[in-house]
Design a protein around this motif. Structure first.
Motif, mmCIF file in Angstrom:
data_model
loop_
_atom_site.group_PDB
_atom_site.id
_atom_site.type_symbol
_atom_site.label_atom_id
_atom_site.label_comp_id
_atom_site.label_asym_id
_atom_site.label_seq_id
_atom_site.Cartn_x
_atom_site.Cartn_y
_atom_site.Cartn_z
ATOM 1 N N ARG A 29 68.668 70.631 -3.278
ATOM 2 C CA ARG A 29 67.780 71.711 -3.719
ATOM 3 C C ARG A 29 66.890 72.140 -2.566
ATOM 4 N N LEU A 30 66.735 73.467 -2.444
ATOM 5 C CA LEU A 30 65.866 74.045 -1.428
ATOM 6 C C LEU A 30 65.244 75.308 -2.011
ATOM 7 N N GLU A 31 63.935 75.446 -1.852
ATOM 8 C CA GLU A 31 63.227 76.644 -2.334
ATOM 9 C C GLU A 31 63.500 76.927 -3.818
ATOM 10 N N GLY A 32 63.690 75.863 -4.614
ATOM 11 C CA GLY A 32 63.891 76.046 -6.049
ATOM 12 C C GLY A 32 65.309 76.395 -6.468
ATOM 13 N N ILE A 33 66.229 76.430 -5.521
ATOM 14 C CA ILE A 33 67.632 76.714 -5.842
ATOM 15 C C ILE A 33 68.434 75.440 -5.584
ATOM 16 N N GLU A 34 69.203 75.029 -6.591
ATOM 17 C CA GLU A 34 70.045 73.842 -6.425
ATOM 18 C C GLU A 34 71.477 74.272 -6.146
ATOM 19 N N ALA A 35 72.087 73.621 -5.165
ATOM 20 C CA ALA A 35 73.478 73.883 -4.806
ATOM 21 C C ALA A 35 74.294 72.642 -5.107
ATOM 22 N N SER A 36 75.468 72.847 -5.669
ATOM 23 C CA SER A 36 76.375 71.730 -5.909
ATOM 24 C C SER A 36 77.807 72.253 -5.868
ATOM 25 N N THR A 37 78.742 71.320 -5.848
ATOM 26 C CA THR A 37 80.154 71.684 -5.827
ATOM 27 C C THR A 37 80.914 70.676 -6.672
ATOM 28 N N ASP A 38 82.128 71.028 -7.057
ATOM 29 C CA ASP A 38 82.917 70.054 -7.800
ATOM 30 C C ASP A 38 83.603 69.117 -6.806
ATOM 31 N N TYR A 39 84.346 68.160 -7.309
ATOM 32 C CA TYR A 39 84.904 67.102 -6.454
ATOM 33 C C TYR A 39 85.837 67.627 -5.366
ATOM 34 N N ASP A 40 86.540 68.710 -5.610
ATOM 35 C CA ASP A 40 87.484 69.199 -4.606
ATOM 36 C C ASP A 40 86.921 70.327 -3.747
ATOM 37 N N GLY A 41 85.698 70.778 -4.054
ATOM 38 C CA GLY A 41 85.064 71.804 -3.236
ATOM 39 C C GLY A 41 85.518 73.221 -3.522
ATOM 40 N N TYR A 42 86.397 73.402 -4.499
ATOM 41 C CA TYR A 42 86.867 74.756 -4.811
ATOM 42 C C TYR A 42 85.842 75.564 -5.597
ATOM 43 N N ASN A 43 84.965 74.885 -6.301
ATOM 44 C CA ASN A 43 83.949 75.571 -7.096
ATOM 45 C C ASN A 43 82.571 75.237 -6.549
ATOM 46 N N VAL A 44 81.784 76.275 -6.331
ATOM 47 C CA VAL A 44 80.436 76.138 -5.783
ATOM 48 C C VAL A 44 79.467 76.649 -6.843
ATOM 49 N N TYR A 45 78.354 75.947 -7.007
ATOM 50 C CA TYR A 45 77.350 76.336 -7.999
ATOM 51 C C TYR A 45 75.992 76.484 -7.332
ATOM 52 N N LEU A 46 75.289 77.544 -7.691
ATOM 53 C CA LEU A 46 73.896 77.744 -7.295
ATOM 54 C C LEU A 46 73.114 77.964 -8.582
ATOM 55 N N ARG A 47 72.024 77.204 -8.763
ATOM 56 C CA ARG A 47 71.235 77.303 -9.993
ATOM 57 C C ARG A 47 69.760 77.357 -9.651
ATOM 58 N N GLY A 48 69.036 78.151 -10.404
ATOM 59 C CA GLY A 48 67.588 78.189 -10.260
ATOM 60 C C GLY A 48 67.012 79.367 -11.001
ATOM 61 N N ASN A 49 65.746 79.287 -11.381
ATOM 62 C CA ASN A 49 65.061 80.382 -12.077
ATOM 63 C C ASN A 49 65.777 80.816 -13.345
ATOM 64 N N GLY A 50 66.471 79.907 -14.022
ATOM 65 C CA GLY A 50 67.168 80.280 -15.249
ATOM 66 C C GLY A 50 68.451 81.063 -14.999
ATOM 67 N N VAL A 51 68.959 80.962 -13.768
ATOM 68 C CA VAL A 51 70.177 81.689 -13.383
ATOM 69 C C VAL A 51 71.187 80.661 -12.894
ATOM 70 N N GLU A 52 72.446 80.876 -13.237
ATOM 71 C CA GLU A 52 73.506 80.032 -12.677
ATOM 72 C C GLU A 52 74.595 80.925 -12.113
ATOM 73 N N LEU A 53 74.979 80.622 -10.881
ATOM 74 C CA LEU A 53 76.070 81.328 -10.225
ATOM 75 C C LEU A 53 77.168 80.319 -9.940
ATOM 76 N N HIS A 54 78.370 80.645 -10.384
ATOM 77 C CA HIS A 54 79.551 79.824 -10.117
ATOM 78 C C HIS A 54 80.474 80.673 -9.258
ATOM 79 N N ILE A 55 80.821 80.163 -8.087
ATOM 80 C CA ILE A 55 81.782 80.848 -7.215
ATOM 81 C C ILE A 55 83.037 79.988 -7.185
ATOM 82 N N GLY A 56 84.138 80.617 -7.529
ATOM 83 C CA GLY A 56 85.408 79.903 -7.590
ATOM 84 C C GLY A 56 86.364 80.329 -6.495
ATOM 85 N N PHE A 57 87.604 80.001 -6.718
ATOM 86 C CA PHE A 57 88.676 80.290 -5.775
ATOM 87 C C PHE A 57 88.770 81.800 -5.523
#
Length: 91
Positions: A29-57
């Motif tokens: 987490r940085l500046e209130g935004i949390e970043a994570s990924t799934d085990y294989d790295g194909y899916n990226v998640y950014l969450r914060g301020n009541g917003v969730e962004l999922h970036i996929g393949f």
């Protein structure tokens, strides 16, 4: 109407958070935004301020939020995270 996000900017924010953020249970987490990924790295998640962004393949994405102003705050934080930092020698 679909929001056209700049996925390159989102991934740059993800990289910045993973590099400089504090470790959390699921990612970093940085500046209130949390970043994570799934085990294989194909899916990226950014969450914060009541917003969730999922970036996929192939840069497909899903942005979820309850209120437009929350999305605006989230996007402003993403923009701040991806602006070139001026190195003033204080670190």
């Amino acid at each position: 109407m679909k929001n056209d996000l700049n996925t390159s900017q989102m991934l740059a924010a993800f990289e910045a958070i993973m590099k400089d953020g504090e470790k959390t249970e699921t990612g970093r987490r940085l500046e209130g935004i949390e970043a994570s990924t799934d085990y294989d790295g194909y899916n990226v998640y950014l969450r914060g301020n009541g917003v969730e962004l999922h970036i996929g393949f192939h840069n497909t994405y899903n942005l979820t939020y309850d209120h437009e102003h929350l999305k605006d705050k989230f996007m402003a934080k993403i923009e701040a995270l991806t602006k070139p930092q001026i190195n003033d020698g204080h670190h």
